[in-house]
Design an enzyme around this catalytic site. Structure first.
Site, PDB file in Angstrom:
ATOM      1  N   SER A  86      20.807  17.090  56.245  1.00 34.06           N
ATOM      2  CA  SER A  86      20.420  16.094  55.086  1.00 34.06           C
ATOM      3  C   SER A  86      21.453  16.638  53.886  1.00 34.06           C
ATOM      4  O   SER A  86      21.852  15.888  53.246  1.00 34.06           O
ATOM      5  CB  SER A  86      18.876  16.255  54.822  1.00 34.06           C
ATOM      6  OG  SER A  86      18.217  15.763  55.811  1.00 34.06           O
ATOM      7  N   HIS A 144      18.789  17.788  49.255  1.00 35.27           N
ATOM      8  CA  HIS A 144      19.216  16.606  48.986  1.00 35.27           C
ATOM      9  C   HIS A 144      20.085  16.477  47.660  1.00 35.27           C
ATOM     10  O   HIS A 144      20.936  15.807  47.629  1.00 35.27           O
ATOM     11  CB  HIS A 144      18.085  15.616  49.081  1.00 35.27           C
ATOM     12  CG  HIS A 144      17.561  15.456  50.390  1.00 35.27           C
ATOM     13  ND1 HIS A 144      16.588  14.257  50.714  1.00 35.27           N
ATOM     14  CD2 HIS A 144      17.569  15.997  51.511  1.00 35.27           C
ATOM     15  CE1 HIS A 144      16.302  14.337  51.952  1.00 35.27           C
ATOM     16  NE2 HIS A 144      16.910  15.426  52.460  1.00 35.27           N
TER      17      HIS A 144
END
Length: 235
Positions: free
Chosen positions: A122, A173
């Protein structure tokens, strides 16, 4: 830019880096299912990184634990990666992808608790979003208005999922995205003009009939990705 029309053979020839990364995702996921020791040796674990196991800043980029986690990240890469691999070239693309993932893991090391463990692509994928974000506003010559709208909608959805989906590495993230945005002008160069948000969304009330078949397919795939992301909190 985000609609894939290639068959499997053509895709692998046009985008060898993305194909290789996706294959690594799958192979390592299979290994993890049968070898708990392998996972223990490669997962990101802050305490062990502080003790000198620095490879754990790199290996988690390719690891996934659940099938939904694997599918979500791999589909995201296949959907959003090809445009950048074609634009940047193989060397720049893999460099930005890995640097973004490592930066995300370094942020996790510095900000998360010492006993925090993590894995997943991610952070690197959010670095790609950061590159696109830079292109939207500062390199409009590289990204048309329609694709810019898609990027901003996806980014908004992704950020919402980051904060409201369980078992997510928020640090990876956010700092993966930040790393991609910071690296973008280095790898892409500075543009000659910028674009404002009002120029990107000049008319929100467009007729549905103006949407092409390719864009319809894209939004279907996006909905599937969101569903997989939501399901991953339960699996």
């Amino acid at each position: 830019m985000f609609v894939r029309t290639e068959n499997f053979r053509t895709f692998t020839k046009l985008y060898p880096i993305i194909t290789t990364i996706t294959a690594i995702h799958l192979v390592l996921w299979l290994i993890v299912q049968f070898s708990e020791n392998f996972l223990h040796l490669t997962v990101g674990y802050n305490l062990l990184v502080f003790q000198g196991e620095y490879w754990r800043l790199f290996t988690p980029i390719f690891l996934h634990e659940s099938i939904t986690h694997l599918l979500f990240n791999s589909l995201s890469l296949v959907l959003f990666g090809p445009g950048l691999e074609r634009l940047l070239g193989k060397v720049k693309f893999i460099s930005m992808y890995l640097l973004g993932g490592i930066a995300a893991n370094v942020a996790t090391l510095l900000l998360a608790p010492v006993y925090y463990s993590h894995l997943g692509a991610s952070g690197a994928i959010f670095a790609l979003f950061g590159i696109y974000f830079y292109m939207v506003f500062f390199r409009p010559d590289m990204l048309n208005t329609a694709n810019s709208q898609i990027v901003l909608v996806i980014l908004a959805i992704s950020l919402v999922m980051t904060f409201f989906t369980g078992n997510v590495n928020i640090y990876a993230h956010l700092f993966g995205f930040l790393a991609g945005t910071i690296m973008a002008p280095i790898f892409l160069g500075k543009g000659t003009y910028t674009r404002s948000l009002s120029q990107i969304f000049p008319n929100m009330r467009r007729s549905p009939s103006t949407a092409g078949k390719g864009q319809s397919i894209f939004w279907i795939v996006l909905i599937v990705l969101v569903a997989l992301g939501a399901l991953s909190r339960f699996m």
